[in-house]
Scaffold this motif. Structure first.
Motif, short mmCIF file in Angstrom:
data_model
loop_
_atom_site.label_atom_id
_atom_site.label_comp_id
_atom_site.label_asym_id
_atom_site.label_seq_id
_atom_site.Cartn_x
_atom_site.Cartn_y
_atom_site.Cartn_z
N GLY A 1 0.78 -1.23 0.00
CA GLY A 1 0.00 0.00 0.00
C GLY A 1 0.81 1.28 0.00
O GLY A 1 0.37 2.29 0.55
N ALA A 2 1.98 1.27 -0.61
CA ALA A 2 2.78 2.50 -0.72
C ALA A 2 2.05 3.50 -1.61
O ALA A 2 1.26 3.14 -2.48
N SER A 3 2.35 4.78 -1.39
CA SER A 3 1.71 5.83 -2.18
C SER A 3 2.30 5.94 -3.58
O SER A 3 1.64 6.43 -4.50
N GLY A 4 3.55 5.51 -3.74
CA GLY A 4 4.17 5.57 -5.05
C GLY A 4 5.65 5.28 -4.99
O GLY A 4 6.22 5.06 -3.91
N VAL A 5 6.28 5.28 -6.16
CA VAL A 5 7.71 5.02 -6.29
C VAL A 5 8.32 6.13 -7.13
O VAL A 5 7.76 6.51 -8.17
N ILE A 6 9.47 6.65 -6.68
CA ILE A 6 10.15 7.73 -7.37
C ILE A 6 11.45 7.18 -7.95
O ILE A 6 12.26 6.59 -7.24
N LEU A 7 11.64 7.38 -9.25
CA LEU A 7 12.80 6.87 -9.97
C LEU A 7 13.61 8.03 -10.52
O LEU A 7 13.07 9.10 -10.83
N GLN A 8 14.92 7.81 -10.66
CA GLN A 8 15.76 8.81 -11.31
C GLN A 8 15.65 8.64 -12.81
O GLN A 8 15.78 7.54 -13.34
N ASP A 9 15.40 9.73 -13.50
CA ASP A 9 15.05 9.64 -14.91
C ASP A 9 16.11 8.96 -15.76
O ASP A 9 15.80 8.11 -16.59
N ARG A 10 17.38 9.28 -15.55
CA ARG A 10 18.44 8.77 -16.43
C ARG A 10 19.05 7.46 -15.93
O ARG A 10 19.84 6.84 -16.63
N HIS A 11 18.73 7.05 -14.74
CA HIS A 11 19.35 5.86 -14.17
C HIS A 11 18.30 4.88 -13.66
O HIS A 11 18.44 4.33 -12.56
N ALA A 12 17.27 4.68 -14.44
CA ALA A 12 16.23 3.72 -14.09
C ALA A 12 15.67 3.12 -15.38
O ALA A 12 15.57 3.83 -16.40
N PRO A 13 15.34 1.86 -15.38
CA PRO A 13 14.81 1.23 -16.59
C PRO A 13 13.39 1.68 -16.90
O PRO A 13 12.68 2.21 -16.04
N LYS A 14 12.99 1.50 -18.14
CA LYS A 14 11.62 1.80 -18.54
C LYS A 14 10.65 0.82 -17.89
O LYS A 14 11.00 -0.33 -17.64
N LEU A 15 9.43 1.28 -17.66
CA LEU A 15 8.43 0.45 -16.99
C LEU A 15 7.71 -0.43 -18.02
O LEU A 15 6.50 -0.36 -18.21
N SER A 16 8.49 -1.26 -18.68
CA SER A 16 7.95 -2.16 -19.70
C SER A 16 8.82 -3.40 -19.72
O SER A 16 9.70 -3.58 -18.89
N GLY A 17 8.58 -4.28 -20.69
CA GLY A 17 9.43 -5.44 -20.88
C GLY A 17 9.57 -6.33 -19.67
O GLY A 17 8.61 -6.66 -18.97
N ALA A 18 10.82 -6.74 -19.39
CA ALA A 18 11.10 -7.66 -18.29
C ALA A 18 10.72 -7.05 -16.95
O ALA A 18 10.31 -7.77 -16.02
N LEU A 19 10.86 -5.74 -16.81
CA LEU A 19 10.48 -5.08 -15.56
C LEU A 19 8.98 -5.26 -15.30
O LEU A 19 8.57 -5.63 -14.20
#
Length: 265
Positions: free
Chosen positions: A142-160
């Motif tokens: 039940g977390a409110s959300g997740v914050i990722l660093q734009d240039r050092h995080a994978p896209k939210l697709s594919g294997a992720l």
């Protein structure tokens, strides 16, 4: 003169000359796809998504999709191997694949800093399997959300997305350029930041107090970077009486979220 590889390829066609190899990948293979039943069904059920561009499914999955979501204009019923030809090598697609525009990222001011709320911030966590597992835990606890660093995080697709098992569409996510500045902005919005560090004096249980909290996790190799750690209100460690020095970052996130859930309760 043809090579051995060309001579031994499983061609279709026969008498009129060789055609395309049976097992050759299509030219439009891409990692922009979602695959796996949980990831695809969650995306199809998410009204925040834009309309899908392509939807590939086996005959059995076509029946499931139409029973659950109605007729889909872009749905193509194909053999499993043909579906696999559109995906990266080794993708376990479970009979379904979806090409759809990426979800729009949230702004930091969209997260409500209410008592007990928890955000996760990932400092250069780049492995898609780990990020997917973290998203899954964030949704489960039940977390409110997740914050990722734009240039050092994978896209939210594919294997992720496959590892997240539908959580990409269940948990809001934000992308920021600079984590330190993001922590400053979150502090102004009422959030308190607790960074996880194995050398911290306080345990996580001692550091959590029920206030809206950002749990900041670093990469497995480097941990939190200095500037990010300096922008945290407190540093805390996960108490591990068994003697291990660290956990896989996705396991650490799950433990931290569980601790935060107990504090919230």
């Amino acid at each position: 003169m043809s090579s051995s590889r060309e001579r031994n390829a499983p061609w279709k066609g026969g008498k009129k000359g060789p055609q395309r190899p049976l097992n050759r990948k299509q030219d439009n293979v891409s990692d922009e796809w979602l695959w796996g039943w949980h990831a695809v069904s969650a995306a199809l059920g998410n009204t925040a998504r834009k309309a899908p561009e392509r939807l590939l499914a086996t005959a059995d999955r076509t029946k499931e999709i139409e029973a659950r979501f109605g007729r889909q204009k872009v749905l193509e019923t194909l053999d499993p191997q043909v579906i696999g030809n559109h995906l990266p090598a080794g993708a376990v697609h479970q009979g379904v694949a979806l090409r759809v525009p990426h979800l729009q990222a949230w702004g930091l001011d969209a997260f409500d800093a209410k008592p007990g709320a928890v955000l996760l911030m990932l400092d250069q966590v780049t492995d898609p399997q780990n990020v997917g597992a973290i998203l899954r835990s964030a949704a489960a606890f039940g977390a409110s959300g997740v914050i990722l660093q734009d240039r050092h995080a994978p896209k939210l697709s594919g294997a992720l997305a496959k590892a997240a098992a539908g959580a990409v569409d269940a948990i809001p996510s934000a992308r920021v350029i600079n984590l330190s500045r993001a922590l400053e902005e979150l502090a102004e919005l009422g959030w308190r930041a607790v960074g996880l560090a194995g050398t911290a004096e306080k345990t996580l249980n001692q550091a959590l107090n029920g206030e809206p909290t950002v749990l900041v996790l670093g990469s497995e190799g480097e941990g939190l970077r200095r500037l990010v750690a300096e922008h945290c209100d407190e540093l805390a460690r996960i108490d591990m009486p068994g003697g291990f020095e660290s956990l896989n970052v996705s396991a650490a996130a799950a433990v931290a979220l569980y601790e935060a859930t107990r504090t919230r309760s």
